[in-house]
Design a protein around this motif. Structure first.
Motif, PDB file in Angstrom:
ATOM      1  N   PHE A 398       0.827  -1.206   0.000  1.00  0.00           N
ATOM      2  CA  PHE A 398       0.000   0.000   0.000  1.00  0.00           C
ATOM      3  C   PHE A 398       0.866   1.263   0.000  1.00  0.00           C
ATOM      4  N   GLY A 399       2.031   1.176  -0.639  1.00  0.00           N
ATOM      5  CA  GLY A 399       2.905   2.341  -0.694  1.00  0.00           C
ATOM      6  C   GLY A 399       4.168   2.070  -1.473  1.00  0.00           C
ATOM      7  N   ALA A 400       4.049   1.401  -2.618  1.00  0.00           N
ATOM      8  CA  ALA A 400       5.234   1.003  -3.395  1.00  0.00           C
ATOM      9  C   ALA A 400       6.198   2.148  -3.689  1.00  0.00           C
ATOM     10  N   PRO A 401       5.721   3.369  -4.012  1.00  0.00           N
ATOM     11  CA  PRO A 401       6.661   4.435  -4.359  1.00  0.00           C
ATOM     12  C   PRO A 401       7.637   4.806  -3.249  1.00  0.00           C
ATOM     13  N   PHE A 402       7.368   4.339  -2.020  1.00  0.00           N
ATOM     14  CA  PHE A 402       8.202   4.737  -0.884  1.00  0.00           C
ATOM     15  C   PHE A 402       8.961   3.563  -0.277  1.00  0.00           C
ATOM     16  N   MET A 403       8.827   2.375  -0.867  1.00  0.00           N
ATOM     17  CA  MET A 403       9.437   1.188  -0.287  1.00  0.00           C
ATOM     18  C   MET A 403      10.838   0.981  -0.849  1.00  0.00           C
ATOM     19  N   ALA A 404      11.842   1.112  -0.001  1.00  0.00           N
ATOM     20  CA  ALA A 404      13.229   1.014  -0.453  1.00  0.00           C
ATOM     21  C   ALA A 404      13.693  -0.429  -0.585  1.00  0.00           C
ATOM     22  N   LEU A 405      13.056  -1.353   0.137  1.00  0.00           N
ATOM     23  CA  LEU A 405      13.452  -2.756   0.132  1.00  0.00           C
ATOM     24  C   LEU A 405      12.411  -3.579  -0.622  1.00  0.00           C
ATOM     25  N   HIS A 406      12.733  -4.835  -0.897  1.00  0.00           N
ATOM     26  CA  HIS A 406      11.784  -5.695  -1.607  1.00  0.00           C
ATOM     27  C   HIS A 406      10.515  -5.859  -0.775  1.00  0.00           C
ATOM     28  N   PRO A 407       9.327  -5.847  -1.404  1.00  0.00           N
ATOM     29  CA  PRO A 407       8.069  -5.958  -0.654  1.00  0.00           C
ATOM     30  C   PRO A 407       7.999  -7.164   0.268  1.00  0.00           C
ATOM     31  N   SER A 408       8.684  -8.248  -0.081  1.00  0.00           N
ATOM     32  CA  SER A 408       8.639  -9.439   0.772  1.00  0.00           C
ATOM     33  C   SER A 408       9.239  -9.172   2.150  1.00  0.00           C
ATOM     34  N   VAL A 409      10.180  -8.230   2.243  1.00  0.00           N
ATOM     35  CA  VAL A 409      10.775  -7.887   3.541  1.00  0.00           C
ATOM     36  C   VAL A 409       9.692  -7.367   4.476  1.00  0.00           C
ATOM     37  N   TYR A 410       8.883  -6.415   3.973  1.00  0.00           N
ATOM     38  CA  TYR A 410       7.807  -5.840   4.777  1.00  0.00           C
ATOM     39  C   TYR A 410       6.698  -6.870   4.998  1.00  0.00           C
ATOM     40  N   LEU A 506     -11.061  -9.610 -12.506  1.00  0.00           N
ATOM     41  CA  LEU A 506     -10.254  -8.953 -11.474  1.00  0.00           C
ATOM     42  C   LEU A 506      -9.367  -9.967 -10.755  1.00  0.00           C
ATOM     43  N   ALA A 507      -9.881 -11.162 -10.501  1.00  0.00           N
ATOM     44  CA  ALA A 507      -9.062 -12.206  -9.865  1.00  0.00           C
ATOM     45  C   ALA A 507      -7.842 -12.530 -10.720  1.00  0.00           C
ATOM     46  N   ARG A 508      -8.031 -12.564 -12.047  1.00  0.00           N
ATOM     47  CA  ARG A 508      -6.889 -12.794 -12.946  1.00  0.00           C
ATOM     48  C   ARG A 508      -5.856 -11.674 -12.823  1.00  0.00           C
ATOM     49  N   ALA A 509      -6.338 -10.439 -12.671  1.00  0.00           N
ATOM     50  CA  ALA A 509      -5.422  -9.306 -12.517  1.00  0.00           C
ATOM     51  C   ALA A 509      -4.600  -9.456 -11.239  1.00  0.00           C
ATOM     52  N   PHE A 510      -5.220  -9.928 -10.153  1.00  0.00           N
ATOM     53  CA  PHE A 510      -4.491 -10.193  -8.915  1.00  0.00           C
ATOM     54  C   PHE A 510      -3.375 -11.215  -9.153  1.00  0.00           C
ATOM     55  N   ARG A 511      -3.721 -12.299  -9.827  1.00  0.00           N
ATOM     56  CA  ARG A 511      -2.725 -13.361 -10.036  1.00  0.00           C
ATOM     57  C   ARG A 511      -1.592 -12.886 -10.936  1.00  0.00           C
ATOM     58  N   ARG A 512      -1.922 -12.127 -11.981  1.00  0.00           N
ATOM     59  CA  ARG A 512      -0.863 -11.605 -12.869  1.00  0.00           C
ATOM     60  C   ARG A 512       0.078 -10.687 -12.102  1.00  0.00           C
ATOM     61  N   ASN A 513      -0.482  -9.839 -11.265  1.00  0.00           N
ATOM     62  CA  ASN A 513       0.335  -8.903 -10.509  1.00  0.00           C
ATOM     63  C   ASN A 513       1.258  -9.623  -9.541  1.00  0.00           C
ATOM     64  N   PHE A 514       0.787 -10.721  -8.919  1.00  0.00           N
ATOM     65  CA  PHE A 514       1.556 -11.369  -7.858  1.00  0.00           C
ATOM     66  C   PHE A 514       2.704 -12.218  -8.391  1.00  0.00           C
ATOM     67  N   VAL A 515       2.724 -12.443  -9.686  1.00  0.00           N
ATOM     68  CA  VAL A 515       3.814 -13.227 -10.285  1.00  0.00           C
ATOM     69  C   VAL A 515       5.172 -12.620  -9.932  1.00  0.00           C
ATOM     70  N   ASP A 516       5.259 -11.302  -9.866  1.00  0.00           N
ATOM     71  CA  ASP A 516       6.531 -10.626  -9.590  1.00  0.00           C
ATOM     72  C   ASP A 516       7.041 -10.900  -8.178  1.00  0.00           C
ATOM     73  N   TYR A 517       6.170 -11.367  -7.277  1.00  0.00           N
ATOM     74  CA  TYR A 517       6.565 -11.535  -5.879  1.00  0.00           C
ATOM     75  C   TYR A 517       6.580 -12.994  -5.440  1.00  0.00           C
ATOM     76  N   ALA A 518       6.072 -13.891  -6.285  1.00  0.00           N
ATOM     77  CA  ALA A 518       5.872 -15.282  -5.884  1.00  0.00           C
ATOM     78  C   ALA A 518       7.163 -15.960  -5.439  1.00  0.00           C
ATOM     79  N   ASP A 519       8.276 -15.658  -6.092  1.00  0.00           N
ATOM     80  CA  ASP A 519       9.533 -16.335  -5.765  1.00  0.00           C
ATOM     81  C   ASP A 519      10.086 -15.929  -4.409  1.00  0.00           C
TER      82      ASP A 519
END
Length: 533
Positions: A398-410, A506-519
């Motif tokens: 809920f604040g990607a423009p301000f996150m300096a570390l990978h989202p998985s850290v938070y 919309l559910a498909r959009a969620f899954r497409r977006n989360f691909v970047d974080y799945a690993d």
């Protein structure tokens, strides 16, 4: 130094600033307002708020934000679209050009804190060329006691000079505007934009780098405290109701935008609020509305009738992103220490313009991490150039423009703290019901407040739940003061087959977006999203 003017660069040599016309140190609000008026930077409105204009830039410039790739931080930063790298050589050249620009200018300095908890607070010095930006910094950060100013040594410095423009071909910037964070030199430089939000968000980015490495979760959220001592956190992007819903007359406000969660509990990063005020309602948002009528508030890009000096909060002729900056003490019911215990409830807000997300759903810890990393809301037609119909928007944490570390850290910090402190988590849709934007209607705020109050008070613990087949969320079948048919969004649509199609998309959009974080997250978190169908 407190409330003083020096006819030199006294005290600024540490930053390389020399030969300024005058340096104004830690001026109090009345003195700053006098300077703003004298310098014609703004106007006093009826009842005393200061009205200012930011010119061309009426919002943040995320594409002009950079981080210097140098030293230890180079291996820790989440490099990419959010944190764009800037070379040390280009930074040094631009910094020295900025120092040359400051020669012969008046300088305003505010020494302040970011972080209410003394164990984690950051000493911040904000140096500006305009008095109203110094006023903004005084509102937004935590004022240091006068007795501490004489020995104040900043741990991070912001230098803000809106009228200094970069040359992209020479300086390596994208445009004449720039916001550049240098973790090695502990400085942020800002130029080419008068939008004051860049000052506060740059320090938020700094805290988002420093604090997680100390085991503290830094969060883009509001927070309040119940009379029984229970803490609630509200995550949400702009337009979802984060500030409005946390300003509850029955609960004390801890803060409206930025917080840390340490082993000691919650603490506010700021000493003020930066509320969006377009079409602000005196009846629905009375506490925030009253701040727009008080001396000490800075109204950014708010329209004013110059003959009467009365403001018009419904006028969006300058921008839809009108703002009010005011000290927390303008709100009558606040937690003055800025600190409280561990949260009991977390509410994740979305404004779903497609009308398919449930108005409230209970989340497991894994679902909470999934939706926290997803950070979903929707862009409406007209809010950005080229947006002609609602579009899904995802902003991690809920604040990607301000996150300096990978989202998985938070995200991992959040999940661990939720489990350790047995926090109840909820997803709340403040967007559309009965159909998408243009067909359905916005969820009534009294229903949203009733659902949140029921969740926070524990009245949703014993009710019956059903599982939404598209998103896998747990929906209560009843809620005090809310019609039962509202609780399942499919039941509010006249054409339920159209609902099914929109929900699946919309559910498909969620899954497409989360691909970047799945690993970077566990399989259980990946499985907590909308099931494949």
């Amino acid at each position: 130094m407190s409330g003083e003017k020096f006819e030199s660069s006294h005290g600024l040599e540490h930053h390389g600033i020399r030969n300024v016309s005058g340096a104004y140190w830690n001026l109090a609000t009345p003195s700053l307002v006098e300077e703003v008026i004298k310098r014609r930077e703004g106007h006093l409105s009826h009842l005393g708020p200061l009205v200012v204009s930011t010119g061309h830039h009426t919002g943040r410039s995320p594409n002009d934000r950079f981080v210097v790739r140098q030293g230890e931080s180079a291996k820790n930063i989440w490099w990419g679209k959010v944190n764009k790298e800037f070379s040390p050589e280009n930074f040094d050249r631009l910094y020295h050009k900025l120092l040359a620009f400051l020669q012969g200018k008046d300088i305003f300095v505010q020494d302040c804190y970011a972080g209410a908890d003394p164990a984690y607070r950051l000493k911040v010095r904000v140096i500006t060329t305009q008095a109203w930006h110094s006023h903004f910094a005084r509102n937004m950060f935590i004022q240091a006691p006068r007795q501490e100013l004489a020995d104040f040594v900043p741990e991070f410095t912001v230098i803000n000079a809106p009228r200094f423009h970069a040359d992209p071909e020479v300086d390596g910037t994208r445009s004449e505007a720039f916001i550049i964070v240098n973790f090695e030199k502990k400085v942020v430089i800002i130029g080419g934009t008068s939008y004051a939000g860049e000052i506060k968000k740059s320090i938020f980015s700094v805290l988002n780098y420093l604090l997680p490495r100390q085991g503290v979760l830094s969060m883009h959220c509001s927070a309040n405290l119940g009379k029984g001592g229970d803490v609630a956190l509200f995550f949400g992007l702009s337009g979802t109701g984060k500030t409005t819903l946390s300003a509850d007359p029955g609960r004390a406000l801890i803060g409206d935008d930025e917080h840390g969660w340490s082993d000691n509990g919650i603490f506010n990063f700021e000493g003020g609020c930066y509320a969006k005020v377009i079409k602000l309602s005196a009846s629905a948002e009375p506490e925030i509305y009253e701040t727009t009528r008080r001396f000490g508030t800075v109204l950014e890009n708010v329209a004013m009738e110059y003959a009467t000096r009365r403001i018009d909060l419904d006028d969006d002729s300058l921008t839809e992103n009108t703002r009010a900056s005011y000290p927390l003490t303008h709100i009558p019911n606040i937690v003055r220490s800025g600190m409280a215990g561990h949260p009991t409830n977390i509410i994740m807000l979305t404004a779903d313009a497609f009308g398919v997300m449930p108005p409230i759903a209970r989340l497991t810890p894994e679902q909470a991490m999934y939706h926290f990393i997803s950070g979903y809301t929707a862009k409406l037609a007209g809010t950005e150039r080229g947006v002609t119909e609602p579009q899904p928007a995802f902003s991690s944490c809920f604040g990607a423009p301000f996150m300096a570390l990978h989202p998985s850290v938070y995200g991992n910090l959040l999940k661990d703290k939720i489990r350790r402190h047995h926090v109840s988590c909820w997803l709340v849709n403040t967007g559309w019901t009965g159909g998408p934007y243009g067909v359905g209607s916005r969820m009534k705020i009294q229903y949203t407040r009733a659902m949140i109050n029921a969740a926070i008070s524990g009245r949703l613990v014993g009710v019956e739940y059903e599982t939404d087949p598209v998103f896998g969320l747990h929906l209560p079948k009843s809620c005090p003061d809310v019609p039962a048919e509202v609780l399942n969004p499919r039941n509010t649509w006249a054409d339920q087959e159209a609902y099914d199609r929109q929900a699946v998309e919309l559910a498909r959009a969620f899954r497409r977006n989360f691909v970047d974080y799945a690993d970077a997250v566990s399989d259980s978190v990946c499985a907590a999203g909308p099931p494949a169908g």
